[in-house]
Design a protein around this motif. Structure first.
Motif, PDB file in Angstrom:
ATOM      1  N   ASP A 158       0.782  -1.343  -0.005  1.00 35.12           N
ATOM      2  CA  ASP A 158       0.095  -0.087   0.020  1.00 35.12           C
ATOM      3  C   ASP A 158       0.807   1.287   0.069  1.00 35.12           C
ATOM      4  O   ASP A 158       0.495   2.260  -0.754  1.00 35.12           O
ATOM      5  N   PRO A 159       1.913   1.427   0.793  1.00 35.45           N
ATOM      6  CA  PRO A 159       2.752   2.666   0.812  1.00 35.45           C
ATOM      7  C   PRO A 159       3.189   3.070  -0.653  1.00 35.45           C
ATOM      8  O   PRO A 159       3.442   4.211  -0.991  1.00 35.45           O
ATOM      9  N   LEU A 160       3.418   1.921  -1.593  1.00 34.72           N
ATOM     10  CA  LEU A 160       4.000   2.579  -2.761  1.00 34.72           C
ATOM     11  C   LEU A 160       2.884   3.147  -3.529  1.00 34.72           C
ATOM     12  O   LEU A 160       2.950   4.048  -4.507  1.00 34.72           O
ATOM     13  N   PRO A 173      22.203  -2.661  -7.421  1.00 34.82           N
ATOM     14  CA  PRO A 173      22.998  -3.312  -6.334  1.00 34.82           C
ATOM     15  C   PRO A 173      24.259  -3.112  -6.647  1.00 34.82           C
ATOM     16  O   PRO A 173      24.650  -3.227  -8.098  1.00 34.82           O
ATOM     17  N   GLY A 174      25.181  -2.810  -5.689  1.00 35.72           N
ATOM     18  CA  GLY A 174      26.765  -2.758  -5.771  1.00 35.72           C
ATOM     19  C   GLY A 174      27.423  -4.100  -6.176  1.00 35.72           C
ATOM     20  O   GLY A 174      26.800  -5.029  -6.042  1.00 35.72           O
ATOM     21  N   PRO A 175      28.706  -3.990  -6.002  1.00 39.09           N
ATOM     22  CA  PRO A 175      29.581  -5.505  -6.150  1.00 39.09           C
ATOM     23  C   PRO A 175      29.042  -6.299  -4.915  1.00 39.09           C
ATOM     24  O   PRO A 175      29.028  -7.639  -5.022  1.00 39.09           O
ATOM     25  N   ASP A 176      28.842  -5.602  -3.581  1.00 31.13           N
ATOM     26  CA  ASP A 176      28.266  -6.664  -2.777  1.00 31.13           C
ATOM     27  C   ASP A 176      26.918  -6.995  -2.474  1.00 31.13           C
ATOM     28  O   ASP A 176      26.405  -7.709  -1.430  1.00 31.13           O
ATOM     29  N   GLY A 177      26.272  -6.674  -3.549  1.00 30.99           N
ATOM     30  CA  GLY A 177      24.751  -6.863  -3.628  1.00 30.99           C
ATOM     31  C   GLY A 177      24.040  -5.918  -3.125  1.00 30.99           C
ATOM     32  O   GLY A 177      22.528  -6.248  -3.151  1.00 30.99           O
ATOM     33  N   VAL A 178      24.238  -5.282  -2.211  1.00 28.05           N
ATOM     34  CA  VAL A 178      23.342  -3.877  -1.584  1.00 28.05           C
ATOM     35  C   VAL A 178      23.228  -2.890  -2.610  1.00 28.05           C
ATOM     36  O   VAL A 178      24.061  -2.669  -3.239  1.00 28.05           O
ATOM     37  N   PRO A 179      22.044  -2.724  -2.645  1.00 25.33           N
ATOM     38  CA  PRO A 179      21.418  -1.259  -3.520  1.00 25.33           C
ATOM     39  C   PRO A 179      22.334  -0.271  -3.235  1.00 25.33           C
ATOM     40  O   PRO A 179      22.552   0.428  -1.906  1.00 25.33           O
ATOM     41  N   ASP A 180      22.763   0.590  -4.203  1.00 29.07           N
ATOM     42  CA  ASP A 180      23.641   1.912  -4.124  1.00 29.07           C
ATOM     43  C   ASP A 180      23.231   2.931  -4.960  1.00 29.07           C
ATOM     44  O   ASP A 180      23.095   2.580  -6.013  1.00 29.07           O
ATOM     45  N   PRO A 181      22.674   3.924  -4.355  1.00 26.12           N
ATOM     46  CA  PRO A 181      22.109   5.022  -5.440  1.00 26.12           C
ATOM     47  C   PRO A 181      22.779   5.359  -6.655  1.00 26.12           C
ATOM     48  O   PRO A 181      22.639   5.868  -7.546  1.00 26.12           O
ATOM     49  N   ARG A 182      24.327   5.284  -6.174  1.00 20.98           N
ATOM     50  CA  ARG A 182      25.314   5.816  -7.283  1.00 20.98           C
ATOM     51  C   ARG A 182      25.300   4.793  -8.588  1.00 20.98           C
ATOM     52  O   ARG A 182      25.845   4.984  -9.582  1.00 20.98           O
ATOM     53  N   ASN A 183      24.670   3.793  -8.564  1.00 21.19           N
ATOM     54  CA  ASN A 183      24.731   2.793  -9.534  1.00 21.19           C
ATOM     55  C   ASN A 183      23.520   2.950 -10.336  1.00 21.19           C
ATOM     56  O   ASN A 183      23.433   2.064 -11.358  1.00 21.19           O
ATOM     57  N   SER A 213      17.017  13.875 -11.173  1.00 20.14           N
ATOM     58  CA  SER A 213      16.174  14.708 -10.537  1.00 20.14           C
ATOM     59  C   SER A 213      14.991  14.017 -10.122  1.00 20.14           C
ATOM     60  O   SER A 213      14.137  14.557  -9.229  1.00 20.14           O
ATOM     61  N   LEU A 214      14.402  13.178 -10.903  1.00 18.16           N
ATOM     62  CA  LEU A 214      13.122  12.558 -10.875  1.00 18.16           C
ATOM     63  C   LEU A 214      13.219  11.268  -9.793  1.00 18.16           C
ATOM     64  O   LEU A 214      12.139  10.597  -9.489  1.00 18.16           O
ATOM     65  N   LEU A 215      14.437  10.681  -9.739  1.00 21.06           N
ATOM     66  CA  LEU A 215      14.661   9.443  -8.934  1.00 21.06           C
ATOM     67  C   LEU A 215      14.105   9.470  -7.410  1.00 21.06           C
ATOM     68  O   LEU A 215      14.579  10.420  -6.872  1.00 21.06           O
ATOM     69  N   VAL A 216      13.555   8.582  -7.049  1.00 16.79           N
ATOM     70  CA  VAL A 216      13.058   8.516  -5.520  1.00 16.79           C
ATOM     71  C   VAL A 216      13.394   7.228  -4.978  1.00 16.79           C
ATOM     72  O   VAL A 216      12.883   6.249  -5.539  1.00 16.79           O
ATOM     73  N   PRO A 217      14.687   7.251  -4.214  1.00 18.86           N
ATOM     74  CA  PRO A 217      15.020   6.071  -3.641  1.00 18.86           C
ATOM     75  C   PRO A 217      14.070   5.120  -2.923  1.00 18.86           C
ATOM     76  O   PRO A 217      13.450   5.856  -1.944  1.00 18.86           O
ATOM     77  N   LEU A 218      13.982   3.852  -3.139  1.00 17.02           N
ATOM     78  CA  LEU A 218      12.958   3.045  -2.484  1.00 17.02           C
ATOM     79  C   LEU A 218      13.897   2.424  -1.472  1.00 17.02           C
ATOM     80  O   LEU A 218      14.922   1.941  -1.706  1.00 17.02           O
ATOM     81  N   ASP A 219      13.148   1.979  -0.339  1.00 20.63           N
ATOM     82  CA  ASP A 219      14.019   0.729   0.597  1.00 20.63           C
ATOM     83  C   ASP A 219      13.857  -0.543  -0.104  1.00 20.63           C
ATOM     84  O   ASP A 219      13.127  -0.873  -1.041  1.00 20.63           O
ATOM     85  N   HIS A 220      15.059  -1.313  -0.078  1.00 19.14           N
ATOM     86  CA  HIS A 220      15.395  -2.568  -0.570  1.00 19.14           C
ATOM     87  C   HIS A 220      14.445  -3.408  -0.285  1.00 19.14           C
ATOM     88  O   HIS A 220      14.152  -4.343  -1.343  1.00 19.14           O
ATOM     89  N   GLY A 238      10.150  -8.779   6.577  1.00 20.72           N
ATOM     90  CA  GLY A 238       9.743  -7.419   5.957  1.00 20.72           C
ATOM     91  C   GLY A 238       9.860  -7.228   4.804  1.00 20.72           C
ATOM     92  O   GLY A 238       9.413  -6.144   4.285  1.00 20.72           O
ATOM     93  N   VAL A 239      10.363  -8.365   3.853  1.00 16.10           N
ATOM     94  CA  VAL A 239      10.761  -8.075   2.464  1.00 16.10           C
ATOM     95  C   VAL A 239       9.234  -8.237   1.866  1.00 16.10           C
ATOM     96  O   VAL A 239       8.375  -9.141   2.076  1.00 16.10           O
ATOM     97  N   ALA A 240       8.784  -7.156   1.162  1.00 20.31           N
ATOM     98  CA  ALA A 240       7.652  -7.079   0.415  1.00 20.31           C
ATOM     99  C   ALA A 240       7.595  -7.388  -0.887  1.00 20.31           C
ATOM    100  O   ALA A 240       6.525  -8.058  -1.266  1.00 20.31           O
TER     101      ALA A 240
END
Length: 887
Positions: A158-160, A173-183, A213-220, A238-240
């Protein structure tokens, strides 16, 4: 704070061009568009779509600005259809109260390829596309939640759907698999797209092309990659949304076990959905529960749930068909008998309805509700004594039942005065042939304040005496039987209106399909001149109803009417759509008489003495249709506007009904703001108008929370959650006086407009007066035509001769005389230009009844308060703590 019943109201998207382009009011009929075009989405393109919108779905998003939300999934080939089916099952089983359009983009697969998916979701819409990038070009929707066949939904999303800006995504995700906004943003992940922000000549070709400028980061947790999990790692709590992109199908482990939960056959999926606890979306529940499996007896609670859904959509015949079979030979099902009785009543099968409601009274748990319905049924049939007896029986079952008490009070008062009110004491009784019959909604008790003011305003257009001497009152919901027909025909003329009588779900009946309970054959035998005056087409945006009976009754009504006037051009256009070409020109525009009150009542014509207040009003009937997924947004934005406006004037809340006070409770609980309440439903008509005349600005969501203050000369801003508000603003050529409740920047726009009105209040009042003149001109012209119909002298002079109006002194329906005023000039003097306002007569204090006090609002010392039904503090209309000024 989200309401989930709105999505189903809109129905599945329509085919081809109609899927994206909501029907709009013709410019000739409704004037300028009341909300920005972007609110309704861009122009549609041709598409391959499964199934049209049912004829019963009403779509007016172009008027209300209501958001259209869809899921979108791209299926590249037949091999991905299995993943699509797993995704649909997971979405339904983890979000059972959520159902929006699911647009399946594909490169040209055969229609039969989607048969299995259609069985899983009622609003599946296959559409050809060149690739997944077409999700950025999905016409007809404002918010698009893009998924992939490689994903499964494990939790609430629902929050989406409440996101309002940009394009939201979980970063690559970056090399470690964790989402990275810079990628950047992956092309195979979840996206929440606001089409308004991508309104440009060339939408992005891929997710990586979305402007930063339009990107809104979401929780992984909203796009968790299964690649991050080894075979023995559990899916984090908690993974949706779990994304299996790039994961070999042969792998095993907790992640694959989570997906395997949704790899079900149709029968197992249906059973799993029906067994879920809690709320379920009506569309999904109907789709997955029906038809019942052959040879099985469905659970009685499920049957009743399905019947309630049909009932809520106006499909009372389908509800009766379900329940009649279920309760056959089963007198021990009181709840089902009650629902069946109510549905039969809605079909005007009154004898059968009474039988089943009486069966429901056998249960102490349901007896009060059943007796309340029996009281209503008896009242509809004119059996006042029986209605009072049923209401009394309900009170004996439960002395606290509010519905039975209201019916007992209403029928006791009716019995005391008789079916027809006597004339004024000391005056000769007026023969029926000298009276006008008035068919309308006559509110009493704590019912809608607008419906109390309106009938008197209608009568003021015809006669100086608005009481029972000159008017025979006939409630629209009462069945017009032979005796009722005789009483109508005995009158000089029959006036029907005003108000939103063309509404299918308020007191539904099978005789007409709208609020006047009159069979076609009885309507055809009305011999008195018949005038429909200032009635509104009141269907909500997205509301479903059966049009066949309504359309047939409407045709008969227009044919029979000597005058047929609707209160806004939007209603004129909508009603003409339902009529044959030969009858369309009979439908005229007649503004609601509450909007010209200054021209009907000379006490309102002079300058007003105003307090430094702003009144706010909200409405909560059919809240899902009004707000959709945006109620939390509306509440937060309105709180922001209140804080901004509070520095310029005191903000109070004007409740037209006790239910309206929910806003005050929600505002205090969610945002820590407390507003004093004006309980207008407790006041007399004069006191209601006085409250609206003394304030500097009204911000209202109810139709008459805009029209009544406007008619009194007070500036208004409409919170548009229903087409009728936008229609009215279009009629007066002031669409900028309205703000959609779905507006993204609602708080800022509302505050800006309110502060602008307060900063130059005389100019705003002058503009209101100027707008009124056009409405008054139309009204006078129509009344001149009606003079021939009624045979009455024109109370406002002959517009063709330029006579000045002889303004009557209205009298309330209770027969209270009012002093006759001096004649008024053709146009009431502008309050903004006058420097010597006449004294304002003080209205009589309204009756107050005791109410339990739950809390006291911090209104400051010396403020008189009354406790309202919802526990909100209400300031007396005569509070001396508010500064007073003359406009």
């Amino acid at each position: 704070m989200t309401t989930h019943d709105s999505a189903s109201a809109a129905g599945p998207a329509s085919a081809s061009a109609s899927v994206a382009g909501p029907a709009s009011v013709p410019a000739s009929a409704a004037g300028p568009a009341p909300v920005p075009a972007s609110a309704a989405g861009p122009a549609p393109v041709s598409a391959s779509v499964a199934g049209p919108v049912p004829a019963s779905a009403d779509d007016r998003r172009a008027v209300t600005g209501k958001r259209r939300i869809a899921f979108a999934v791209y299926v590249a080939d037949v091999g991905r259809l299995t993943g699509l089916q797993v995704l649909l099952r997971s979405l339904a089983l983890t979000n059972p109260a959520l159902c929006e359009d699911v647009v399946v983009l594909h490169p040209g697969l055969p229609d039969a390829a989607f048969d299995a998916a259609h069985r899983l979701h009622p609003r599946l819409i296959p559409r050809t596309a060149a690739g997944r990038h077409d999700i950025f070009r999905l016409d007809g929707y404002d918010t698009v939640l893009a998924l992939t066949p490689a994903q499964v939904v494990l939790g609430g999303i629902d929050p989406l759907l409440r996101l309002r800006t940009g394009v939201a995504a979980v970063p690559r995700p970056g090399p470690d698999g964790v989402p990275d906004p810079r990628n950047g943003t992956p092309d195979d992940g979840l996206l929440v797209i606001q089409r308004q922000d991508l309104d440009r000549p060339e939408p992005p070709a891929a997710a990586q092309d979305i402007p930063e400028s339009l990107l809104v980061p979401l929780d992984h947790r909203y796009d968790f990659r299964a690649l991050r999990l080894r075979d023995d790692l559990a899916v984090p709590e908690g993974v949706a949304v779990l994304n299996f992109a790039g994961v070999p199908e042969c792998r095993t482990g907790p992640a694959h076990a989570a997906r395997a939960r949704f790899d079900l056959d149709d029968e197992a999926f249906r059973a799993a959905y029906l067994a879920l606890p809690g709320a379920k979306h009506p569309d999904l529940l109907l789709h997955l529960a029906l038809p019942f499996p052959d040879g099985s007896r469905p659970p009685i609670d499920l049957v009743r749930q399905l019947a309630e859904i049909h009932r809520g959509r106006g499909h009372h015949d389908l509800a009766v068909a379900l329940l009649a079979e279920a309760v056959a030979g089963r007198p021990d099902l009181p709840r089902c008998h009650e629902t069946l009785g109510v549905c039969l009543m809605a079909l005007s099968r009154y004898e059968e309805a009474e039988t089943h409601l009486l069966l429901a009274t056998a249960s102490p748990d349901f007896a009060p509700r059943a007796y309340g319905q029996l009281a209503r049924l008896a009242w509809l049939l004119g059996r006042t004594e029986d209605a009072r007896g049923y209401a009394l029986a309900g009170l004996e079952s439960d002395p606290t039942d509010a519905n039975c008490r209201a019916w007992y009070t209403r029928t006791s008062e009716k019995a005391a005065v008789g079916t027809s009110s006597p004339g004024t004491p000391g005056t000769p009784e007026i023969p029926p042939g000298e009276q006008l019959a008035h068919v309308a909604l006559f509110a009493d008790g704590e019912e809608n304040a607008g419906d109390k003011v309106l009938p008197e305003a209608v009568r003021s257009c015809f006669t100086a005496d608005t009481g029972p001497d000159r008017w025979h009152q006939r409630h629209a919901h009462l069945l017009v039987d032979e005796a009722g027909l005789e009483r109508l025909n005995a009158r000089r003329a029959v006036i029907v209106g005003g108000g939103g009588l063309f509404l299918p779900d308020t007191a539904p009946n099978g005789n007409s399909g709208w609020q006047w309970n009159i069979p076609d054959d009885v309507l055809a035998r009305i011999t008195a001149p018949l005038a429909v005056f200032a009635v509104g087409y009141n269907v909500f945006d997205g509301q479903r109803y059966r049009r066949e009976r309504f359309a047939a009754s409407l045709r008969a009504l227009v044919e029979r009417s000597a005058f047929f006037g609707l209160r806004n051009h939007g209603s004129v256009a909508r009603v003409r759509e339902l009529l044959p070409a030969s009858l369309r020109e009979k439908v005229r525009y007649q503004p609601c008489p509450t909007t010209v009150a200054r021209h009907l009542d000379p006490r309102l014509a002079g300058p007003a003495v105003r307090e430094d207040t702003v009144l706010l009003n909200c409405a909560y009937d059919r809240a899902g249709l009004r707000f959709g997924h945006d109620y939390g947004h509306f509440l937060a934005e309105t709180a922001s506007a209140i804080r901004a406006v509070a520095g310029a004037a005191e903000v109070r809340y004007a409740a037209h009904m006790p239910a309206d006070e929910r806003f005050v409770d929600d505002l205090r609980r969610e945002h820590g703001l407390t507003l004093p309440v004006e309980p207008l439903y407790l006041l007399s008509n004069d006191a209601i108008r006085d409250v609206y005349r003394r304030t500097r600005l009204v911000i209202g969501m109810r139709g008459h929370a805009g029209m009544i203050p406007f008619g009194c000369g007070t500036p208004v801003i409409s919170l548009v959650s229903h087409p009728k508000l936008a229609y009215f603003l279009a009629d007066i050529d002031r669409p900028d006086w309205g703000v959609s409740v779905h507006e993204r920047a609602l708080g800022a726009r509302l505050a800006e407009r309110a502060l602008a009105v307060l900063a130059d209040h005389p100019a705003a009042v002058s503009d209101v007066h100027d707008r009124q003149r056009a409405l008054w001109s139309v009204t006078r012209d129509n009344l001149a035509r009606l003079r021939e119909l009624t045979g009455l002298p024109a109370p406002f002079g002959d517009p063709d001769r330029g006579d000045g109006p002889v303004v009557p002194a209205p009298r309330s329906a209770a027969g209270e005389d009012r002093p006759t005023p001096p004649s008024a000039p053709p146009h009431p003097p502008s309050e903004a230009m006058s420097t010597t306002p006449p004294p304002r007569p003080a209205p009589p204090p309204p009756p107050r009844r005791w109410r339990p006090r739950r809390h006291r609002a911090p209104n400051g010392p010396g403020t008189a308060t009354t406790s309202t039904s919802s526990g909100c503090s209400a300031r007396s209309p005569s509070s001396a703590s508010t500064p007073v000024r003359r406009s």
